[in-house]
Design an enzyme around this catalytic site. Structure first.
Site, PDB file in Angstrom:
ATOM      1  N   LYS A   1      -6.653   8.284  -1.615  1.00 40.67           N
ATOM      2  CA  LYS A   1      -7.849   9.244  -0.965  1.00 40.67           C
ATOM      3  C   LYS A   1      -8.238  10.166  -1.638  1.00 40.67           C
ATOM      4  O   LYS A   1      -8.612  11.279  -1.514  1.00 40.67           O
ATOM      5  CB  LYS A   1      -7.627   8.783   0.526  1.00 40.67           C
ATOM      6  CG  LYS A   1      -7.468   7.531   1.399  1.00 40.67           C
ATOM      7  CD  LYS A   1      -7.724   8.273   2.481  1.00 40.67           C
ATOM      8  CE  LYS A   1      -7.256   7.271   3.648  1.00 40.67           C
ATOM      9  NZ  LYS A   1      -5.711   6.992   3.305  1.00 40.67           N
TER      10      LYS A   1
ATOM     11  N   THR B   1     -10.824   5.294   9.842  1.00 36.41           N
ATOM     12  CA  THR B   1     -10.401   4.383  11.126  1.00 36.41           C
ATOM     13  C   THR B   1      -9.565   5.822  12.512  1.00 36.41           C
ATOM     14  O   THR B   1     -10.449   4.736  14.035  1.00 36.41           O
ATOM     15  CB  THR B   1      -9.532   3.103  10.920  1.00 36.41           C
ATOM     16  OG1 THR B   1      -8.483   3.716  10.003  1.00 36.41           O
ATOM     17  CG2 THR B   1     -10.415   2.061  10.110  1.00 36.41           C
TER      18      THR B   1
ATOM     19  N   ASP C   1      -2.971   3.955  -2.324  1.00 37.52           N
ATOM     20  CA  ASP C   1      -4.104   4.524  -1.006  1.00 37.52           C
ATOM     21  C   ASP C   1      -4.015   6.317  -1.221  1.00 37.52           C
ATOM     22  O   ASP C   1      -3.574   7.122  -0.147  1.00 37.52           O
ATOM     23  CB  ASP C   1      -3.901   3.860   0.524  1.00 37.52           C
ATOM     24  CG  ASP C   1      -5.045   4.672   1.237  1.00 37.52           C
ATOM     25  OD1 ASP C   1      -6.221   5.204   0.725  1.00 37.52           O
ATOM     26  OD2 ASP C   1      -4.555   4.757   2.349  1.00 37.52           O
TER      27      ASP C   1
ATOM     28  N   ARG D   1       2.271  -0.714  11.119  1.00 41.69           N
ATOM     29  CA  ARG D   1       2.840  -0.643  12.138  1.00 41.69           C
ATOM     30  C   ARG D   1       3.143  -1.951  12.957  1.00 41.69           C
ATOM     31  O   ARG D   1       4.520  -2.324  13.666  1.00 41.69           O
ATOM     32  CB  ARG D   1       2.425   0.631  13.438  1.00 41.69           C
ATOM     33  CG  ARG D   1       3.011   1.225  13.168  1.00 41.69           C
ATOM     34  CD  ARG D   1       2.304   2.761  14.144  1.00 41.69           C
ATOM     35  NE  ARG D   1       0.900   2.952  13.201  1.00 41.69           N
ATOM     36  CZ  ARG D   1       0.089   4.153  13.776  1.00 41.69           C
ATOM     37  NH1 ARG D   1       0.768   4.807  14.613  1.00 41.69           N
ATOM     38  NH2 ARG D   1      -1.434   4.221  13.027  1.00 41.69           N
TER      39      ARG D   1
ATOM     40  N   LYS E   1       0.933  -0.877  -0.108  1.00 44.58           N
ATOM     41  CA  LYS E   1       0.017  -0.022  -0.023  1.00 44.58           C
ATOM     42  C   LYS E   1       0.594   1.169  -0.183  1.00 44.58           C
ATOM     43  O   LYS E   1       1.434   1.287   0.723  1.00 44.58           O
ATOM     44  CB  LYS E   1      -1.075   0.193   1.543  1.00 44.58           C
ATOM     45  CG  LYS E   1      -2.032   1.200   1.079  1.00 44.58           C
ATOM     46  CD  LYS E   1      -2.984   0.911   1.820  1.00 44.58           C
ATOM     47  CE  LYS E   1      -2.125   2.070   3.281  1.00 44.58           C
ATOM     48  NZ  LYS E   1      -1.776   3.473   3.268  1.00 44.58           N
TER      49      LYS E   1
ATOM     50  N   ASP F   1     -12.067  16.045  -4.825  1.00 46.23           N
ATOM     51  CA  ASP F   1     -11.400  17.153  -5.478  1.00 46.23           C
ATOM     52  C   ASP F   1     -12.821  17.506  -6.241  1.00 46.23           C
ATOM     53  O   ASP F   1     -13.692  16.100  -6.481  1.00 46.23           O
ATOM     54  CB  ASP F   1     -10.071  17.604  -6.023  1.00 46.23           C
ATOM     55  CG  ASP F   1     -10.066  18.730  -5.812  1.00 46.23           C
ATOM     56  OD1 ASP F   1     -10.209  19.301  -6.479  1.00 46.23           O
ATOM     57  OD2 ASP F   1      -8.587  18.986  -5.873  1.00 46.23           O
TER      58      ASP F   1
END
Length: 240
Positions: free
Chosen positions: A65, A127, A63, A218, A36, A68
């Site tokens: 996002k 999230t 990714d 992580r 990703k 616009d």
């Protein structure tokens, strides 16, 4: 579920310096099929970040996002499709016309370069947002209800899938059925620190809830043995 099937349901978030991300993904690729590439890495390196992971055999989840006006998003999505990415994100909150434009652009860009079209995934509620945060930004409902409303809008606009918290996945499956591809970030193995993820859950929880793809960062990046951590994630997905 066998190991190869579990691999296709795990994405490594490579939000780190490019050389470090390539080394890490190369080591865990037997267990994690997607890399990703997020906003920070793409801003720093652009398309070169995508092609670098593709050369390692990874399917790239871009990714960005996008959020616009429709014309701008269509142009950006076309460029992403032309790169041969497997997945591309947009914000469902951009509205139905914007999501439609993203799908159109991604498909046309991929077709021009002879690539399969990427799945366009619409982000519902981040999230990192708590219930209080969702209220603060203007939703009168709880995160699950807000996610469902945005998900319905995105699917109506032609999005191939959705990005949602593991906690919302089961409700979205009941509401929308089996066809939308559900991607769940905020995955934390049992006992792991949640960091800035307000609505995180375990891999087994996400799989049982109906998620197709789990994004992990992580818990692999910071593990003493990242390969062992990735292997454990794949085993948990298989058993889930």
């Amino acid at each position: 579920m066998d190991g190869s099937a579990a691999r296709e349901r795990l994405a490594l978030a490579v939000d780190m310096p490019l050389a470090q991300g390539l080394a890490l993904y190369s080591s865990v690729a037997p267990f994690m099929g997607y890399a990703k590439v997020g906003l920070s890495l793409f801003v720093e390196h652009g398309p070169a970040a995508v092609t670098a992971f593709q050369k390692l055999g990874g399917r790239v989840f871009l990714d960005l996002k996008l959020h616009d006006i429709p014309n701008t998003v269509e142009l950006a999505a076309a460029r992403a499709g032309a790169l041969g990415v497997a997945l591309l994100t947009v914000h469902a909150a951009g509205g139905e016309a914007m999501v439609k434009a993203a799908v159109k652009g991604a498909r046309e860009g991929a077709q021009r370069q002879g690539h399969p079209p990427p799945r366009v995934l619409a982000v519902t509620v981040l999230t990192s947002l708590s219930a209080a945060d969702v209220t603060d930004i203007g939703f009168s409902s709880a995160p699950e209800a807000a996610a469902q409303r945005l998900a319905q809008l995105a699917v109506r606009a032609g999005a191939d899938g959705l990005v949602c918290s593991p906690r919302e996945a089961e409700g979205l499956r009941r509401l929308l059925g089996p066809s939308p591809f559900l991607c769940t970030p905020g995955i934390r193995p049992a006992g792991a620190e949640r960091g800035d993820q307000a609505r995180a859950e375990t891999p087994a929880f996400a799989v049982r809830a109906g998620a197709d793809l789990l994004v992990v960062g992580r818990p692999v990046h910071t593990a003493p043995d990242p390969v062992a951590a990735a292997r454990a994630l794949a085993l948990e997905v298989s058993s889930g």
